[in-house]
Design an enzyme around this catalytic site. Structure first.
Site, PDB file in Angstrom:
ATOM      1  N   HIS B  60      33.168  36.588  41.202  1.00 49.52           N
ATOM      2  CA  HIS B  60      32.210  36.954  41.469  1.00 49.52           C
ATOM      3  C   HIS B  60      30.626  36.648  41.496  1.00 49.52           C
ATOM      4  O   HIS B  60      31.025  35.717  40.187  1.00 49.52           O
ATOM      5  CB  HIS B  60      32.551  38.401  40.723  1.00 49.52           C
ATOM      6  CG  HIS B  60      34.091  39.624  40.482  1.00 49.52           C
ATOM      7  ND1 HIS B  60      34.013  40.495  41.824  1.00 49.52           N
ATOM      8  CD2 HIS B  60      35.166  38.922  40.591  1.00 49.52           C
ATOM      9  CE1 HIS B  60      35.293  40.345  41.483  1.00 49.52           C
ATOM     10  NE2 HIS B  60      35.979  39.833  40.736  1.00 49.52           N
ATOM     11  N   ASP B 305      39.079  34.439  39.436  1.00 55.40           N
ATOM     12  CA  ASP B 305      38.568  35.753  39.452  1.00 55.40           C
ATOM     13  C   ASP B 305      37.437  35.939  38.711  1.00 55.40           C
ATOM     14  O   ASP B 305      37.377  36.575  37.778  1.00 55.40           O
ATOM     15  CB  ASP B 305      39.901  36.786  38.800  1.00 55.40           C
ATOM     16  CG  ASP B 305      39.188  37.965  39.169  1.00 55.40           C
ATOM     17  OD1 ASP B 305      38.386  38.817  39.646  1.00 55.40           O
ATOM     18  OD2 ASP B 305      40.001  39.355  38.492  1.00 55.40           O
TER      19      ASP B 305
END
Lengths: 202, 438, 339
Positions: B60, B305
């Site tokens: 992200h 992640d």
């Protein structure tokens, strides 16, 4: 008072490592002193009327009980249980925030209450006077005695407040580094021989 | 300007034989013993392991929209420091990466930063809302050449929508990366449902909410003959379902995060939201099953992640805290700690799960390549004997939410080569690679 | 003990010290001057992020009886409802020299977060957090049980525990911080606890708790019980498929007139009926049960003030404050070695 001088409590009878100590009052001395105080109380009060003995936990209470028994021995009209009580002063101390937490003890008054009574506060050792100051505050919240007097087994000096005892078992000059230990069978367990000793400071 | 050339002296290739590696013009020019170092910068790699640059399928980067949490620049610096040469930027930015315009913007920002390849992930549905397919084909055909599509953070829970997406991406060899979380079973969920949630009184995120979606999706993938990727597998039950699916020949790949390989739900007892993540940290037996599955190939890859958050998103009570942990700068060390130090994997296996396979799933042609002459020089040099203590304040990512803070870990990235250029040297950022980017 | 956050980590000695102190505090409520000077000059903040008039006034009465200054802070209509964080609110209060913060919060763990985050130095007392814990409620329940249990045995309460006492806690265990706190405290004090609830209202993982679990209230009563504690059913559970209807719930899991009579039939003449309040009469407890001589509902309220006085006194004075609570260790990693 031993309580203010020994934060871990005056409860440690003999459990600590042996330090040089000397006995200043034997069991017989204690008994004689209490007998004398009992007579003084009766004399000062001109009899036993309205008398109430309030012991300050922990060792003041059995001393109050012993005094009541001695009063009853001279005056059969006295019911010792009816004139004896216990006054906890923990919540009224001025050092609560700075000392180890103390679990409060029970306050138990005779059914008569304290209003109009001559209350004799009983404690084992009179030292700074702060415990008695707290006791006086505690009394105020419980009622209005006619008079308050103070009886102690030992007065070791070093007062920090304008407080004096009316009845003293023994005046004991000490240094503030020393510790005064009072051992009573009622508190320190059966088999304990009553005594007052002075231990050298650490 | 002639690009510099580098001679990596005496590196252990994939943890095996030692050789010199000559890097020139963005490629591996030679491999051998005692190579001539004339005109090159020599890097002493004795006792270092040379690996293909790491490829993250699950990052992200927060840009556009949440530049307070991370930017492409800060996130890719973190990636380079972590040994990565490519990252896939998840689609849940603001605006959502659900059009060719947004994915090209992210791709362009990555090019301009020059620390790693930034490959945007396209959203499966418009606005991640789950009602309408995004223009998957337009994103695939854009300059960003998107191949991985995901609504990550949100599950594509409608089975019809999932089926259509799986079918549609076959047209351009895409893959749907599913965030497997049955929404009704996880309404308000705060942590793994089990022994610890029972005591803490936190709403549970049951394993079955992940497993039921994975079971459905592998059957859908089989039915329509498409490619499915399962993001951040976190339970032992999920591993069993994926193993079963692979035995049936279903085209499914699976990912595990470094934090799920090391941490358990017991940490939630601290009430520190740095341990709040989705899917949640699970039990001991799940961690062991995930390690075994990564070692035996049931789980194909490690994906970080990496989810940076501003400090106020974690400096609050648990229920109000954001989910997610940073991971780019700790991934290599955590995987070494959990898989290599434990004897479950070799460095060659490590290269497979962190580079070769993720590149293959993402259809990257110049990443995750073998260490051979003529291949692109996307490389990382690791000192496996080094130990370091994780300090989030010292990281390049803007996120301070590392669950590994204070933990001592093995393995240090000494150098990262991106297209033949050292983005990291001596364990510190060097310069980005601003030439030759395609 | 620096803070009072839950009962799981409360040692037997600390628990009994609180109950014994509460015993002495209870005498104050019967005196002419219902006040002690112990916390004179100290400031106690009641920080309530969730409405609970009962709990707040109980803490307020407790603090005032100990002569503390009390500041009540309700999140409703304050800056908190405008998005101010727990951290900023807490630091604002500390800037006003709060010595103790009594916190009620809708989020499980908020008091622990406040206590262990380094945001403030004040002692933190959990007055109920989410579905996690409500330690003073459990302590007042235990206090009420101990008075009853000691009375039956003819022994003094002070110093005693609940060894051998059989307790049923029935109702919505899943969402109950009262149940969670009672299970651990009663275990620590030696009672034997049975939880009775519909399976939908028991948490997954309850099998690890130190208690028995049953779905059948009648069968649990048959086995003999000394205290039955009924939990409140929150209105928002009633239409969320945890049970089909309030009528069915009341019939299977409510303490109704028939079950009240059953205690007599089982010759359980000394069994008490408890409820933390507020009650849903006719749902989890019938009026006859709530108003029967077995009911301790009002005793519980009365004892709440004594227990909260004890907690405030012990946390704000002296050495219990100096021993740090065994904070949950964040040591890493917690994964056991592979077998």
């Amino acid at each position: 008072m031993t309580r203010t001088s020994a934060p871990s409590g005056d409860r440690t009878s003999g459990a600590a490592a042996p330090s040089p100590s000397r006995m200043v009052l034997s069991a017989a001395d204690i008994d004689r002193a209490l007998t004398r105080i009992a007579y003084e109380i009766l004399e000062a009060n001109k009899g036993s009327e309205n008398l109430l003995l309030l012991g300050i936990p922990r060792r003041g209470f059995p001393l109050a009980q012993r005094l009541a028994a001695k009063l009853a021995a001279t005056d059969p009209s006295i019911d010792p249980a009816a004139i004896t009580g216990q006054l906890d002063v923990t919540m009224f101390r001025d050092d609560l925030a700075h000392q180890p937490t103390r679990a409060p003890q029970r306050t138990e008054l005779p059914a008569s209450g304290i209003d109009g009574k001559v209350v004799v506060l009983v404690d084992d050792v009179l030292y700074s006077g702060r415990t008695i100051r707290a006791a006086l505050d505690a009394l105020v919240d419980l009622g209005r005695p006619q008079a308050v007097r103070l009886a102690v087994l030992v007065d070791r000096g070093h007062r920090e407040l304008p407080i004096r005892a009316d009845h003293v078992g023994k005046n004991l000059p000490t240094s503030s580094a020393e510790k005064v230990r009072v051992r009573l069978a009622e508190i320190d367990g059966p088999g304990t021989v009553d005594e007052v000793v002075i231990e050298a400071g650490a | 300007m002639t690009p510099a050339s580098y001679l990596i002296r005496s590196a252990s290739l994939l943890g095996g034989a030692t050789a010199d590696v000559l890097v020139r013009d963005g490629a591996i020019a030679a491999i051998g013993d005692g190579l001539d170092h004339d005109g090159t910068t020599v890097i002493d790699a004795a006792s270092l392991v040379a690996l293909p640059g790491l490829v993250d399928l699950h990052t992200h980067l927060r840009e556009p929209g949440r530049e307070d949490a991370e930017t492409v620049e800060t996130g890719t610096r973190a990636a380079a420091l972590g040994g990565f040469t490519a990252v896939h930027a998840m689609a849940n930015s603001s605006p959502v990466a659900d059009t060719a315009g947004v994915v090209e913007q992210v791709w362009q920002l990555g090019r301009e930063s020059g620390w790693v390849d930034v490959r945007p992930v396209g959203a499966v549905t418009v606005g991640l809302a789950g009602d309408q397919l995004a223009e998957l084909g337009a994103m695939a055909d854009s300059r960003a050449r998107v191949r991985v599509f995901s609504d990550d953070g949100i599950c594509v829970s409608d089975p019809v929508m999932m089926r259509r997406a799986l079918e549609y991406v076959k047209a351009f060899d895409g893959v749907i990366a599913q965030h497997a979380q049955e929404p009704r079973l996880t309404a308000g969920a705060q942590m793994n449902e089990g022994k610890v949630s029972a005591v803490l009184g936190l709403a549970g995120w049951p394993a079955v909410a992940e497993e039921s979606i994975i079971a459905r999706d592998v059957l859908l993938a089989q039915h329509v003959g498409s490619r499915l990727h399962v993001c951040h597998v976190s339970t032992a039950g999920s591993v069993e379902i994926i193993r079963w699916a692979k035995e049936r020949g279903i085209n499914v790949t699976a990912e595990v995060t470094p934090h799920h390989l090391l941490l358990t739900e017991e940490l939630v007892r601290s009430w520190n939201p740095v341990y709040k993540v989705n899917p949640p940290l699970r039990a001991d037996e799940d961690v062991h099953a995930l390690r075994a599955a990564l070692a035996d190939g049931t789980i194909d890859i490690v994906g970080t992640d990496h989810a940076p958050h501003p400090s106020e998103a974690k400096d609050c009570e648990w229920a109000s805290a954001a989910m997610g942990m940073t991971g780019l700068e700790t991934a290599l060390s955590v995987v070494q700690e959990t898989m290599i130090e434990t004897g479950l994997m070799t460095w060659a296996d490590f290269a497979r799960v962190t580079s070769t396979t993720p590149a293959r799933i993402g259809r990257l042609t110049d990443q995750g390549r073998p260490l051979e002459v003529g291949e692109p020089a996307n490389l990382v040099l690791v000192d496996p004997a080094a130990r370091w203590t994780v300090d989030p304040q010292a990281m390049a990512t803007k996120g301070r939410n590392s669950p590994f803070a204070g933990l001592e870990l093995p393995g240090r990235v000494v150098a990262t080569f991106f297209r033949g250029h050292p983005t990291v040297l001596d364990g510190a950022l060097n310069t980005p690679c601003l030439h030759g980017a395609n | 003990m620096r803070h009072l956050l839950d009962t799981e980590s409360l040692s037997r000695d600390h628990a009994i010290a609180i109950l014994d102190t509460a015993q002495e505090m209870s005498a104050v409520g019967e005196r002419e001057v219902k006040k002690l000077p112990a916390l004179r000059g100290r400031t106690v903040v009641n920080l309530f992020f969730e409405d609970s008039t009962r709990t707040r006034i109980s803490f307020e009465a407790a603090a005032k009886r100990l002569s503390a200054d009390v500041i009540n802070f309700s999140a409703k209509g304050s800056s908190v409802s405008k998005g101010e964080s727990l951290k900023d609110t807490a630091q604002t209060l500390e800037a006003m020299s709060a010595d103790a913060v009594v916190i009620r919060h809708w989020a499980s763990g908020a008091p622990a977060r406040l206590a262990n985050s380094g945001w403030i130095d004040a002692a933190v007392i959990n007055a109920g957090d989410g579905t996690h814990a409500h330690p003073t409620q459990a302590l007042l329940d235990a206090f009420t049980m101990r008075a009853h249990w000691a009375g039956l045995a003819g022994t003094p309460s002070v110093g005693g525990d609940l060894a051998g006492m059989r307790v049923i806690i029935a109702g919505d265990v899943l969402h109950s911080r009262v149940a969670r706190s009672n299970v651990w405290l009663l275990r620590t004090l030696g009672a034997r606890v049975t939880l009775v609830a519909p399976p939908t209202l028991l948490p997954v993982g309850v099998e690890h708790w130190p208690c028995e679990v049953s779905y059948d209230l009648d069968a649990a009563l048959e086995k003999g019980v000394d205290a039955v504690m009924m939990l409140r059913v929150q209105a928002e559970r009633m239409n969320a498929s945890f049970f089909p209807s309030t009528r069915e719930y009341a019939r299977r899991w409510g303490f109704d007139d028939a079950r009240l009579a059953r205690l007599d039939a089982l010759a359980l003449k000394d069994t008490i009926v408890m409820h933390p309040g507020p009650m849903n009469r006719g749902l989890e407890i019938s009026s006859a049960a709530a108003d029967s001589p077995r009911s301790t509902v009002l005793d519980q309220v009365r004892n709440g003030v004594s227990v909260r006085m004890a907690a405030l006194y012990l946390l704000l004075s002296g050495d219990l404050k100096s021993t740090p609570a065994p904070a949950p260790s964040a040591a890493l990693p917690l994964v056991k070695d592979l077998p």
